[in-house]
Design an enzyme around this catalytic site. Structure first.
Site, PDB file in Angstrom:
ATOM      1  N   LYS A  98       0.883  -1.170   0.000  1.00 21.27           N
ATOM      2  CA  LYS A  98       0.000   0.000   0.000  1.00 21.27           C
ATOM      3  C   LYS A  98       0.916   1.213   0.000  1.00 21.27           C
ATOM      4  CE  LYS A  98      -2.895   2.811   2.965  1.00 21.27           C
ATOM      5  NZ  LYS A  98      -3.714   2.924   4.167  1.00 21.27           N
ATOM      6  N   GLY A 159      -8.230   9.011   9.147  1.00 18.27           N
ATOM      7  CA  GLY A 159      -8.599   9.031  10.561  1.00 18.27           C
ATOM      8  C   GLY A 159      -9.690  10.019  10.915  1.00 18.27           C
ATOM      9  N   ALA A 185      -9.438   5.390   3.789  1.00 20.24           N
ATOM     10  CA  ALA A 185      -9.317   6.586   4.638  1.00 20.24           C
ATOM     11  C   ALA A 185     -10.622   7.344   4.789  1.00 20.24           C
ATOM     12  CB  ALA A 185      -8.246   7.543   4.133  1.00 20.24           C
ATOM     13  N   GLY A 186     -10.872   7.731   6.013  1.00 18.50           N
ATOM     14  CA  GLY A 186     -11.970   8.637   6.311  1.00 18.50           C
ATOM     15  C   GLY A 186     -13.302   7.988   6.634  1.00 18.50           C
ATOM     16  N   ASN A 207      -9.501   1.371   9.251  1.00 22.70           N
ATOM     17  CA  ASN A 207      -8.728   1.097  10.450  1.00 22.70           C
ATOM     18  C   ASN A 207      -9.355   1.835  11.637  1.00 22.70           C
ATOM     19  OD1 ASN A 207      -5.179   0.781  11.175  1.00 22.70           O
ATOM     20  ND2 ASN A 207      -6.884   0.644  12.550  1.00 22.70           N
ATOM     21  N   THR A 208      -9.215   3.169  11.623  1.00 26.07           N
ATOM     22  CA  THR A 208      -9.662   3.949  12.777  1.00 26.07           C
ATOM     23  C   THR A 208     -11.137   3.728  13.101  1.00 26.07           C
ATOM     24  OG1 THR A 208      -8.059   5.603  12.063  1.00 26.07           O
ATOM     25  CG2 THR A 208      -9.602   6.266  13.777  1.00 26.07           C
TER      26      THR A 208
END
Lengths: 257, 69
Positions: A98, A159, A185-186, A207-208
């Site tokens: 990645k 995040g 992301a996001g 992830n987050t």
């Protein structure tokens, strides 16, 4: 989903369309439970300096059942990202990467110039490159033309939990892309995942949203269901939006008419 | 005889020798899985660790995978 085809990226097929990051969980066990509950087959990892003062436990040994997607997070130049990818290949015995090259530490926005040159170089060096990039159809096309195995446009800032900031762009990217689109992301919660698939994304990377949820394992489960629901809705084909009402009940034989 | 290298970002005095010797000096098992090394910005593959000898001023990065997003 029996009527769906598996997702194919480069030489690999995935029955789960969820990719999951392994960072920032309350503890290692919660991370492992989330990975399992999400249904993912591919987890992201970072490459970092070994702590020479003392051995710290690495999650990697506990994730041997999954495919690894090492990242180049934190790199700010193509040169550093390329070296990180090479170290990752040596360490994890995978040529997948990645590719993440940050142009600004505050927003963690991708540095497109560096990204294009690193993608070019890594593809030539035999890597399967999945670049984290802007939600820009032209950049996604350039990356695919350079040989990226998939493109990973941002939903919104890393995040941030802001979801899909520019759905029109993501839809356009998905419509034009000749390689799989993995939104990265996001994303903040299950509805963002559903929306991503409805817009045509082939997979999501989170992830987050999972790691920092009040109940991470429950969120991992929600994400798995959301991916299935969103993908199914995409395949089913939504109705067009129209600015007027259209009765769904028959208009003939109304009582009292 | 010792020399000064930059090891994972820190100026460090080490004994002369190979990358393999360096790992042993630092208490790292050279056969441990998942470790990778770069020397002066270039990857050094595992099978070259016993052959690559350190030079004064080398920048050595010893890395391994960790959690990531």
């Amino acid at each position: 989903m029996s009527d769906d085809t598996p997702l194919t990226i480069a030489d690999r097929q995935f029955s789960s369309r969820v990719f999951l990051g392994t960072s920032a969980y309350p503890n290692l066990q919660v991370m492992l439970d989330c990975v399992e509950e999400s249904g993912t087959e591919l987890v992201t990892l970072s490459i970092r300096r070994l702590d020479l003062e003392g051995y710290a436990e690495s999650p990697v040994d506990l994730l041997e059942d999954y495919d690894f997607l090492p990242n180049t997070a934190g790199c700010e130049t193509a040169r550093d990202a390329i070296l990180t990818a090479q170290l990752a290949r040596e360490s994890l015995e995978t040529n997948w990467v990645k590719l993440e090259i940050i142009g600004d530490r505050e927003t963690l926005y991708p540095d497109v110039e560096q990204l294009l040159s690193a993608t070019d170089e890594l593809v030539k060096d035999g890597f399967t490159v999945l670049p984290y990039c802007n939600d820009d159809p032209v950049i996604c096309k350039r990356l695919a033309d350079l040989g990226a195995a998939a493109v990973m446009p941002m939903g919104s800032l890393i995040g941030s939990g802001m979801g899909v900031a520019n759905p029109a762009n993501i839809e356009l990217i998905c419509r034009q892309a000749e390689v799989p689109v993995v939104i990265d992301a996001g994303l903040g919660t299950a509805s963002d995942v559903v929306q991503s698939f409805e817009l045509g994304c082939d997979a999501v990377l989170l992830n987050t949203a999972v790691a920092r949820a009040r109940n991470p394992v429950a969120m991992a489960r929600a994400v798995r269901h959301a991916a299935e629901a969103g993908r199914a809705a995409h395949l089913a084909g939504r109705i067009p939006k129209r600015p007027h009402a259209e009765a769904s009940s028959p208009q003939m034989g109304l009582v009292g008419s | 005889m010792s020399l000064t290298i930059n090891l994972n970002g820190e100026e460090t005095r080490v004994e002369q020798g190979s990358l393999q010797d360096l790992l042993q000096q630092r208490g790292i098992d050279p056969s441990a899985r998942r470790i990778a090394i770069a020397r002066n910005g270039a990857l050094v593959k595992r099978d070259s660790w016993p052959k690559e000898t350190l030079s004064e001023g080398d920048r050595i990065e010893i890395v391994r995978p960790l959690a990531g997003g």
